[in-house]
Design an enzyme around this catalytic site. Structure first.
Site, PDB file in Angstrom:
ATOM      1  N   SER A  17     -27.075   1.505   8.978  1.00  0.00           N
ATOM      2  CA  SER A  17     -27.383   1.774  10.224  1.00  0.00           C
ATOM      3  C   SER A  17     -26.656   2.771  10.881  1.00  0.00           C
ATOM      4  O   SER A  17     -25.410   3.330  10.525  1.00  0.00           O
ATOM      5  CB  SER A  17     -26.401   0.426  10.877  1.00  0.00           C
TER       6      SER A  17
ATOM      7  N   GLU B 215     -36.928  -0.105  14.814  1.00  0.00           N
ATOM      8  CA  GLU B 215     -37.045  -1.278  15.701  1.00  0.00           C
ATOM      9  C   GLU B 215     -38.357  -1.505  16.019  1.00  0.00           C
ATOM     10  O   GLU B 215     -38.746  -2.468  16.842  1.00  0.00           O
ATOM     11  CB  GLU B 215     -36.243  -0.836  17.056  1.00  0.00           C
TER      12      GLU B 215
END
Length: 444
Positions: free
Chosen positions: A171, A315
């Site tokens: 991440s 995303e």
């Protein structure tokens, strides 16, 4: 639309080409960066058009728990910083920005800060960030499985800073979480990414831009190394951009149903990953135009498959995968292995739900291959993941009988999604704006 099962939402089918303007609320990614940085500023901040959703409420509540005053009332959110207090518990919910942006902030508190969250959040990786804090002489106790929530950061009012390595392969938020607090460290901070891949680089660029706008000196001239000088963070009056990733399902709807969907206040330049949408949708068969600050996407119902590296914009993957399931040729999505550690394992979830509807979706080592098949209705599970819910709504535009489980999970970043979606379908007149599910008159 209603379902006989109270936890299921019957996704409406588009019966005519769309002609709607959808006003999308503020960016979650920017909103929570602005909130976290405002808490560390030397003076008050005013944040205009801030998204008010579950994720931002969790951030605001967490900051208030730490002693910061946050007034979410009205269009202009007021943030008044204060000395950060410890001996408190922060509820992260399922917000990655809370669980990964605030541990470094909590290290500046005057006592222990315990972090916890939703059951689903306990599976999200935190280890690299916690290891980085320990390398900076911050005491962090694992209160459960090592490298996961819950954990406790023992704040001592100050952090030495210096140099730290972090593997952000899982991440980019691990880097952003360190950078946001770094100017308040005694020596500032140099962060070096050591992992094999670095997903969502635009989100780190967003963090750097937000810091610079607040007067923080950041050097990112070397690849995958960031240096933040120690110094004051300025309180600011800022306007939050609309959430371009949340605009994606609405813009893609024009491709599935035909017609045109417009999103106003589209920025001329942006660090949001959603800024890549115009090029992606053009490649998939849309006609895209930017008129002033209004982005319009027009489609005919035809969708073309693509081979797409989404490393910088993971995303968007749930929306693009749903669109690909309705295409006329296969799609390969690459560079998104890190999505296995998001709200859910998004790759497994997308493969399961597209397959459940009769499609073909296979996982690869770093992404998905979607091969279009005739789809059928059925339950679309969301796994407490807001982007899975909007992906199901997109499929339901063309496939009758899609029932989306727990559509309310969209409140994480897009409150009022159902009203916005049905308002878009109901709006038949050009120039009408859908905002909060209501169709307003022409804006010209």
């Amino acid at each position: 639309m209603t379902s006989p099962h109270p936890d299921l939402w019957s996704a409406p089918v588009a019966v005519a080409p769309l002609d709607a303007t959808v006003a999308v609320p503020g960016s979650k990614s920017l909103s929570n960066r602005y909130l976290a940085l405002a808490a560390l500023a030397a003076g008050p901040s005013t944040l205009r058009s801030l998204l008010v959703s579950r994720d931002t409420r969790l951030m605001a509540s967490a900051l208030e728990t730490l002693g910061v005053q946050v007034d979410l009332g009205g269009d202009a959110v007021q943030v008044t910083p204060a000395a950060l207090r410890g001996d408190v518990t922060v509820d992260c919910g399922l917000a990655g920005t809370v669980m990964r942006f605030l541990p470094a902030v909590a290290a500046l508190a005057d006592g222990p800060v315990r972090f916890t969250g939703d059951v689903e959040a306990l599976a999200r990786p935190m280890g690299p960030l916690l290891q980085a804090l320990r390398a900076l002489d911050v005491r962090v106790d694992d209160d459960g499985e090592p490298g996961r929530l819950p954990f406790t950061v023992h704040g001592r009012g100050a952090v030495r800073g210096g140099n730290v390595d972090v593997d952000a392969s899982g991440s980019s938020q691990f880097v952003s979480g360190l950078l946001l607090a770094a100017a308040r460290f005694d020596q500032g901070l140099t962060v070096r990414h050591t992992g094999p891949t670095l997903p969502s680089l635009p989100h780190i660029e967003m963090t750097v831009a937000v810091l610079r706008d607040a007067g923080v000196v950041v050097d990112d001239s070397r690849p995958e190394i960031w240096h933040v000088e120690p110094g004051a963070v300025a309180g600011r009056d800022v306007q939050v951009e609309p959430d371009l990733s949340n605009a994606a399902p609405f813009l893609c709807a024009a491709m599935v149903a035909g017609g045109t969907v417009r999103v106003p206040a589209w920025p001329a330049s942006t660090t949001q990953p959603g800024g890549l949408l115009p090029d992606i949708l053009t490649r998939m068969g849309a006609t895209v135009a930017l008129d002033g600050d209004v982005l319009s996407v027009s489609g005919t119902g035809e969708v073309h498959g693509v081979d797409l590296d989404l490393r910088a914009a993971g995303e968007l993957a749930p929306t693009i995968a749903a669109l690909a399931a309705l295409a006329d040729s296969p799609t390969r999505l690459r560079g998104i292995a890190h999505l296995r550690g998001h709200e859910t394992d998004r790759l497994a979830a997308l493969a399961a739900e597209i397959t459940r509807q009769g499609g073909q979706c296979e996982q690869t080592s770093d992404g998905l291959v979607v091969t279009p098949r005739a789809l059928r209705g059925g339950t679309w599970r969301t796994y407490a993941d807001h982007r899975m819910a909007t992906a199901g709504a997109l499929v339901g535009l063309r496939v009758p009988g899609v029932e989306v489980e727990d559509v309310a999970t969209t409140a994480k970043t897009l409150p009022g999604f159902v009203d916005l979606w049905t308002g878009m379908l109901a709006s038949a007149d050009a120039g009408h704006v859908v905002r909060d599910g209501l169709t307003a008159g022409p804006t010209a």
